[in-house]
Write a protein that holds these residues in place. Sequence first.
Motif, mmCIF file in Angstrom:
data_model
loop_
_atom_site.group_PDB
_atom_site.id
_atom_site.type_symbol
_atom_site.label_atom_id
_atom_site.label_comp_id
_atom_site.label_asym_id
_atom_site.label_seq_id
_atom_site.Cartn_x
_atom_site.Cartn_y
_atom_site.Cartn_z
ATOM 1 N N HIS A 5 0.829 -1.202 0.000
ATOM 2 C CA HIS A 5 0.000 0.000 0.000
ATOM 3 C C HIS A 5 0.873 1.265 0.000
ATOM 4 O O HIS A 5 0.645 2.193 -0.785
ATOM 5 N N ASP A 6 1.874 1.276 0.878
ATOM 6 C CA ASP A 6 2.751 2.448 0.975
ATOM 7 C C ASP A 6 3.522 2.680 -0.318
ATOM 8 O O ASP A 6 3.668 3.823 -0.770
ATOM 9 N N ALA A 7 4.007 1.607 -0.933
ATOM 10 C CA ALA A 7 4.746 1.735 -2.198
ATOM 11 C C ALA A 7 3.836 2.291 -3.289
ATOM 12 O O ALA A 7 4.239 3.177 -4.060
ATOM 13 N N LEU A 8 2.606 1.802 -3.350
ATOM 14 C CA LEU A 8 1.661 2.303 -4.352
ATOM 15 C C LEU A 8 1.341 3.764 -4.114
ATOM 16 O O LEU A 8 1.312 4.566 -5.061
ATOM 17 N N GLN A 13 1.742 9.199 -6.085
ATOM 18 C CA GLN A 13 1.942 10.611 -5.779
ATOM 19 C C GLN A 13 3.005 11.230 -6.681
ATOM 20 O O GLN A 13 2.885 12.384 -7.085
ATOM 21 N N HIS A 14 4.023 10.468 -6.992
ATOM 22 C CA HIS A 14 5.122 10.988 -7.820
ATOM 23 C C HIS A 14 4.827 10.922 -9.314
ATOM 24 O O HIS A 14 5.257 11.790 -10.066
ATOM 25 N N PHE A 21 1.052 2.793 -10.736
ATOM 26 C CA PHE A 21 0.631 1.400 -10.649
ATOM 27 C C PHE A 21 1.516 0.511 -11.514
ATOM 28 O O PHE A 21 1.963 -0.549 -11.079
ATOM 29 N N ASP A 22 1.780 0.945 -12.735
ATOM 30 C CA ASP A 22 2.649 0.178 -13.635
ATOM 31 C C ASP A 22 4.043 -0.007 -13.040
ATOM 32 O O ASP A 22 4.628 -1.091 -13.128
#
Length: 62
Positions: A5-8, A13-14, A21-22
Amino acid sequence: MRRDHDALQRQTQHHGMRKGFDDCRANYPLRREFATLNVQLSGEALVLEGILRGAGFNVSSN
């Protein structure tokens, strides 16, 4: 799950939702499925056969 979740969240955001997502999918850590692994048992380890099969491993014995 929290790590995913945090990585997504960071990626979206960036880079925006689509690219974020990709990027997460392209860089997801390799996960091994138990069904792709073969376990050979012998001797006293044979008592583990049922447990390992139940977890999805392919089991053979000598």
